[in-house]
Motif scaffolding. Sequence first.
Motif, PDB file in Angstrom:
ATOM      1  N   PRO A  22     138.074  34.126  -4.033  1.00 49.06           N
ATOM      2  CA  PRO A  22     137.131  34.644  -3.027  1.00 49.06           C
ATOM      3  C   PRO A  22     135.674  34.370  -3.357  1.00 49.06           C
ATOM      4  N   ASP A  23     135.318  34.343  -4.647  1.00 48.75           N
ATOM      5  CA  ASP A  23     133.903  34.134  -5.004  1.00 48.75           C
ATOM      6  C   ASP A  23     133.422  32.737  -4.668  1.00 48.75           C
ATOM      7  N   ALA A  24     134.353  31.799  -4.498  1.00 48.43           N
ATOM      8  CA  ALA A  24     133.954  30.413  -4.191  1.00 48.43           C
ATOM      9  C   ALA A  24     134.538  29.978  -2.851  1.00 48.43           C
ATOM     10  N   LEU A  25     134.786  30.935  -1.965  1.00 42.34           N
ATOM     11  CA  LEU A  25     135.373  30.635  -0.648  1.00 42.34           C
ATOM     12  C   LEU A  25     136.609  29.721  -0.784  1.00 42.34           C
ATOM     13  N   ASN A  26     137.411  30.032  -1.789  1.00 43.96           N
ATOM     14  CA  ASN A  26     138.679  29.302  -2.037  1.00 43.96           C
ATOM     15  C   ASN A  26     138.481  27.810  -2.294  1.00 43.96           C
ATOM     16  N   ALA A  27     137.332  27.452  -2.861  1.00 45.48           N
ATOM     17  CA  ALA A  27     137.116  26.038  -3.202  1.00 45.48           C
ATOM     18  C   ALA A  27     138.259  25.568  -4.108  1.00 45.48           C
ATOM     19  N   LEU A  28     138.671  24.339  -3.867  1.00 42.90           N
ATOM     20  CA  LEU A  28     139.844  23.801  -4.561  1.00 42.90           C
ATOM     21  C   LEU A  28     139.412  23.174  -5.883  1.00 42.90           C
ATOM     22  N   GLU A  58     139.972  35.715   5.362  1.00 45.60           N
ATOM     23  CA  GLU A  58     139.469  35.741   6.733  1.00 45.60           C
ATOM     24  C   GLU A  58     138.212  34.855   6.850  1.00 45.60           C
ATOM     25  N   LYS A  59     137.395  34.826   5.774  1.00 46.00           N
ATOM     26  CA  LYS A  59     136.145  34.037   5.852  1.00 46.00           C
ATOM     27  C   LYS A  59     136.391  32.548   5.613  1.00 46.00           C
ATOM     28  N   ALA A  60     137.374  32.229   4.778  1.00 48.04           N
ATOM     29  CA  ALA A  60     137.581  30.805   4.463  1.00 48.04           C
ATOM     30  C   ALA A  60     139.025  30.508   4.111  1.00 48.04           C
ATOM     31  N   ALA A  62     139.607  27.325   3.017  1.00 49.87           N
ATOM     32  CA  ALA A  62     139.055  26.744   1.784  1.00 49.87           C
ATOM     33  C   ALA A  62     137.812  25.942   2.169  1.00 49.87           C
ATOM     34  N   ALA A  63     136.707  26.192   1.432  1.00 50.47           N
ATOM     35  CA  ALA A  63     135.431  25.533   1.777  1.00 50.47           C
ATOM     36  C   ALA A  63     135.288  24.184   1.079  1.00 50.47           C
ATOM     37  N   GLY A  64     136.396  23.585   0.714  1.00 52.63           N
ATOM     38  CA  GLY A  64     136.323  22.226   0.160  1.00 52.63           C
ATOM     39  C   GLY A  64     136.736  22.163  -1.284  1.00 52.63           C
ATOM     40  N   ALA A  65     136.680  20.957  -1.832  1.00 51.04           N
ATOM     41  CA  ALA A  65     136.894  20.816  -3.267  1.00 51.04           C
ATOM     42  C   ALA A  65     135.736  21.512  -3.967  1.00 51.04           C
ATOM     43  N   ASP A  66     135.977  21.945  -5.201  1.00 52.70           N
ATOM     44  CA  ASP A  66     134.983  22.732  -5.929  1.00 52.70           C
ATOM     45  C   ASP A  66     133.832  21.827  -6.371  1.00 52.70           C
ATOM     46  N   ILE A  67     132.684  22.037  -5.733  1.00 54.35           N
ATOM     47  CA  ILE A  67     131.536  21.151  -5.977  1.00 54.35           C
ATOM     48  C   ILE A  67     131.025  21.321  -7.413  1.00 54.35           C
ATOM     49  N   THR A  68     131.100  22.544  -7.942  1.00 47.64           N
ATOM     50  CA  THR A  68     130.651  22.774  -9.327  1.00 47.64           C
ATOM     51  C   THR A  68     131.499  21.948 -10.291  1.00 47.64           C
ATOM     52  N   TYR A  83     141.900  11.991  -9.928  1.00 47.83           N
ATOM     53  CA  TYR A  83     141.559  13.352  -9.489  1.00 47.83           C
ATOM     54  C   TYR A  83     142.361  13.816  -8.261  1.00 47.83           C
ATOM     55  N   PHE A  84     143.097  14.877  -8.421  1.00 50.19           N
ATOM     56  CA  PHE A  84     143.868  15.558  -7.356  1.00 50.19           C
ATOM     57  C   PHE A  84     145.093  14.776  -6.854  1.00 50.19           C
ATOM     58  N   THR A  85     145.333  13.574  -7.379  1.00 48.68           N
ATOM     59  CA  THR A  85     146.408  12.765  -6.788  1.00 48.68           C
ATOM     60  C   THR A  85     147.798  13.338  -7.070  1.00 48.68           C
ATOM     61  N   LEU A 107     136.930  23.204   5.251  1.00 46.47           N
ATOM     62  CA  LEU A 107     135.968  22.102   5.129  1.00 46.47           C
ATOM     63  C   LEU A 107     136.375  21.141   4.026  1.00 46.47           C
ATOM     64  N   GLY A 108     136.035  19.878   4.200  1.00 44.28           N
ATOM     65  CA  GLY A 108     136.293  18.900   3.154  1.00 44.28           C
ATOM     66  C   GLY A 108     137.748  18.945   2.707  1.00 44.28           C
ATOM     67  N   GLY A 109     137.957  19.140   1.407  1.00 42.27           N
ATOM     68  CA  GLY A 109     139.318  19.231   0.873  1.00 42.27           C
ATOM     69  C   GLY A 109     140.119  20.362   1.517  1.00 42.27           C
ATOM     70  N   GLY A 110     139.434  21.395   2.037  1.00 42.67           N
ATOM     71  CA  GLY A 110     140.136  22.499   2.706  1.00 42.67           C
ATOM     72  C   GLY A 110     140.733  22.037   4.028  1.00 42.67           C
ATOM     73  N   CYS A 111     139.974  21.232   4.759  1.00 42.74           N
ATOM     74  CA  CYS A 111     140.481  20.669   6.016  1.00 42.74           C
ATOM     75  C   CYS A 111     141.611  19.682   5.688  1.00 42.74           C
ATOM     76  N   GLU A 112     141.412  18.921   4.630  1.00 40.35           N
ATOM     77  CA  GLU A 112     142.439  17.939   4.237  1.00 40.35           C
ATOM     78  C   GLU A 112     143.731  18.637   3.812  1.00 40.35           C
ATOM     79  N   LEU A 113     143.583  19.756   3.112  1.00 38.90           N
ATOM     80  CA  LEU A 113     144.771  20.511   2.693  1.00 38.90           C
ATOM     81  C   LEU A 113     145.506  21.067   3.916  1.00 38.90           C
ATOM     82  N   ALA A 139     135.407  11.906   2.169  1.00 36.46           N
ATOM     83  CA  ALA A 139     136.690  12.602   1.973  1.00 36.46           C
ATOM     84  C   ALA A 139     137.513  11.859   0.920  1.00 36.46           C
ATOM     85  N   GLY A 140     138.310  12.615   0.141  1.00 32.81           N
ATOM     86  CA  GLY A 140     139.030  11.954  -0.956  1.00 32.81           C
ATOM     87  C   GLY A 140     140.508  12.265  -1.030  1.00 32.81           C
ATOM     88  N   ILE A 141     140.991  13.200  -0.196  1.00 31.39           N
ATOM     89  CA  ILE A 141     142.430  13.487  -0.239  1.00 31.39           C
ATOM     90  C   ILE A 141     143.019  13.389   1.182  1.00 31.39           C
TER      91      ILE A 141
HETATM   92  C1  HXC Z   1     132.114  25.409  -4.952  1.00 30.10           C
HETATM   93  C2  HXC Z   1     131.546  26.806  -3.242  1.00 30.10           C
HETATM   94  C3  HXC Z   1     132.005  25.865  -2.295  1.00 30.10           C
HETATM   95  C4  HXC Z   1     132.544  24.637  -2.777  1.00 30.10           C
HETATM   96  C5  HXC Z   1     131.242  27.579  -1.245  1.00 30.10           C
HETATM   97  N1  HXC Z   1     131.082  27.841  -2.545  1.00 30.10           N
HETATM   98  N2  HXC Z   1     131.802  26.382  -1.052  1.00 30.10           N
HETATM   99  N3  HXC Z   1     131.611  26.576  -4.559  1.00 30.10           N
HETATM  100  N4  HXC Z   1     132.586  24.453  -4.109  1.00 30.10           N
HETATM  101  N5  HXC Z   1     133.036  23.718  -1.951  1.00 30.10           N
HETATM  102  C6  HXC Z   1     130.509  29.060  -3.157  1.00 30.10           C
HETATM  103  C7  HXC Z   1     129.002  29.104  -2.977  1.00 30.10           C
HETATM  104  O1  HXC Z   1     128.358  28.346  -3.971  1.00 30.10           O
HETATM  105  C8  HXC Z   1     128.745  30.593  -3.145  1.00 30.10           C
HETATM  106  O2  HXC Z   1     128.789  30.915  -4.515  1.00 30.10           O
HETATM  107  C9  HXC Z   1     129.971  31.224  -2.492  1.00 30.10           C
HETATM  108  O3  HXC Z   1     130.986  30.205  -2.468  1.00 30.10           O
HETATM  109  C10 HXC Z   1     129.707  31.653  -1.062  1.00 30.10           C
HETATM  110  O4  HXC Z   1     129.179  30.543  -0.360  1.00 30.10           O
HETATM  111  P1  HXC Z   1     127.803  30.589   0.466  1.00 30.10           P
HETATM  112  O5  HXC Z   1     127.304  29.202   0.581  1.00 30.10           O
HETATM  113  O6  HXC Z   1     126.876  31.598  -0.138  1.00 30.10           O
HETATM  114  O7  HXC Z   1     128.327  31.147   1.862  1.00 30.10           O
HETATM  115  P2  HXC Z   1     127.733  30.854   3.306  1.00 30.10           P
HETATM  116  O8  HXC Z   1     126.235  30.915   3.298  1.00 30.10           O
HETATM  117  O9  HXC Z   1     128.486  31.775   4.220  1.00 30.10           O
HETATM  118  O10 HXC Z   1     128.125  29.338   3.646  1.00 30.10           O
HETATM  119  C11 HXC Z   1     129.486  28.980   3.759  1.00 30.10           C
HETATM  120  C12 HXC Z   1     129.610  27.434   3.749  1.00 30.10           C
HETATM  121  C13 HXC Z   1     128.897  26.846   2.512  1.00 30.10           C
HETATM  122  C14 HXC Z   1     129.003  26.840   5.024  1.00 30.10           C
HETATM  123  C15 HXC Z   1     131.128  27.107   3.732  1.00 30.10           C
HETATM  124  O11 HXC Z   1     129.355  27.555   1.338  1.00 30.10           O
HETATM  125  C16 HXC Z   1     129.144  25.394   2.265  1.00 30.10           C
HETATM  126  O12 HXC Z   1     128.551  24.540   2.917  1.00 30.10           O
HETATM  127  N6  HXC Z   1     130.004  25.067   1.285  1.00 30.10           N
HETATM  128  C17 HXC Z   1     130.273  23.688   0.901  1.00 30.10           C
HETATM  129  C18 HXC Z   1     131.162  22.994   1.913  1.00 30.10           C
HETATM  130  C19 HXC Z   1     131.437  21.540   1.514  1.00 30.10           C
HETATM  131  O13 HXC Z   1     130.484  20.752   1.372  1.00 30.10           O
HETATM  132  N7  HXC Z   1     132.692  21.207   1.354  1.00 30.10           N
HETATM  133  C20 HXC Z   1     133.080  19.841   0.953  1.00 30.10           C
HETATM  134  C21 HXC Z   1     133.166  19.726  -0.537  1.00 30.10           C
HETATM  135  S1  HXC Z   1     133.557  18.090  -1.063  1.00 30.10           S
HETATM  136  P3  HXC Z   1     127.666  31.861  -5.206  1.00 30.10           P
HETATM  137  O14 HXC Z   1     128.072  31.873  -6.646  1.00 30.10           O
HETATM  138  O15 HXC Z   1     126.360  31.260  -4.913  1.00 30.10           O
HETATM  139  O16 HXC Z   1     127.873  33.184  -4.509  1.00 30.10           O
HETATM  140  C22 HXC Z   1     135.198  17.937  -0.847  1.00 30.10           C
HETATM  141  C23 HXC Z   1     135.805  16.610  -1.293  1.00 30.10           C
HETATM  142  C24 HXC Z   1     137.277  16.566  -1.097  1.00 30.10           C
HETATM  143  O17 HXC Z   1     135.873  18.798  -0.395  1.00 30.10           O
HETATM  144  C25 HXC Z   1     137.888  15.426  -1.843  1.00 30.10           C
HETATM  145  C26 HXC Z   1     138.591  15.854  -3.095  1.00 30.10           C
HETATM  146  C27 HXC Z   1     139.159  14.759  -3.950  1.00 30.10           C
END
Ligand code: HXC
Length: 258
Positions: A22-28, A58-60, A62-68, A83-85, A107-113, A139-141
């Motif tokens: 939940p702290d990372a919106l279910n980032a993968l 309810e909020k997410a 998954a907001a994508g692969a973990d950017i950190t 990675y992830f294969t 979003l991103g990997g979340g939409c792909e999943l 996109a990567g997956i």
């Molecule tokens: C790591 C993430 C994250 C992500 C959100 N968080 N998305 N951490 N990876 N993808 C973390 C935030 O850093 C934050 O942590 C907490 O979750 C809440 O997010 P907020 O941004 O504060 O929430 P909000 O303002 O409501 O915005 C929601 C959001 C935004 C629009 C979804 O978080 C966002 O744009 N996230 C990134 C979406 C994205 O770019 N996805 C694609 C990733 S690349 P803290 O610690 O600050 O509270 C990808 C590649 C796939 O998916 C290919 C794989 C091989």
Amino acid sequence: MGYETLIVDIDDHVGVITLNRPDALNALNQQLLKELAAALGVMQENEKVRCIVLAGSEKAFAAGADITEMSEQSFVDMFSSDYFTAETEAILRCRKPIIAAVSGYALGGGCELAMMCDFIICSDTAKFGQPEINLGVIAGIGGSQRLTRFVGKSKSMEMHLTGRFMDAEEAERSGLVSRIVPAKKLMEDAMATAAKIAEKSTLATMAVKEAVDRSYETTLREGILFERRLFHSLFATEDQSEGMSAFMEKRSAKFRGK
Ligand code: HXC
């Protein structure tokens, strides 16, 4: 098995996997995808499970692969670990139907999943997107391939190039999701849909999954031949005989997966 990034449950014949970071919106991250692959493997082996629901919060979804996690990776890290294969291939190997129940961000990997699942039911709050372009990547997956097959080239290209999100109405209109339900009813609806699938012959549901998936991989002629052979082969099952007898005797069928 204990999971740190998932909540895993079995409700009657339905396996439920809830992404739980939940702290990372279910980032993968790698741990989550490894756990997800393992959980699906366990459900595949468990005869009690006949259909699976994959959900987020309810909020997410998954907001994508973990950017950190990704931000620290070099080309050499990505390429040598592939990675992830392995994890995504393990998810795709599951032969039981998987419903993605999507609320909020996918979003991103979340939409792909979600698109790797067999179909998507979403809430009216769902937002789909491939915003990787904003991070200087793509996109990567599977997103560039699967989203294009779901919604067509023009809309897919625009979404990948601009990173804009698609709301639930647009996702339904363009064929990305099968249905929209009110957010509060999403899990209830996904579970009822899964329970309905779980009543069918598991042999037939696995055959449906193989046949429909084959339509993405082959020509129409070969796909129809594949379907016909699967159709014929189901006449070797007790479930076929039970299903047809039940219809003629005006009762509900009791399928045993045999
Ligand atoms: C790591 C993430 C994250 C992500 C959100 N968080 N998305 N951490 N990876 N993808 C973390 C935030 O850093 C934050 O942590 C907490 O979750 C809440 O997010 P907020 O941004 O504060 O929430 P909000 O303002 O409501 O915005 C929601 C959001 C935004 C629009 C979804 O978080 C966002 O744009 N996230 C990134 C979406 C994205 O770019 N996805 C694609 C990733 S690349 P803290 O610690 O600050 O509270 C990808 C590649 C796939 O998916 C290919 C794989 C091989």
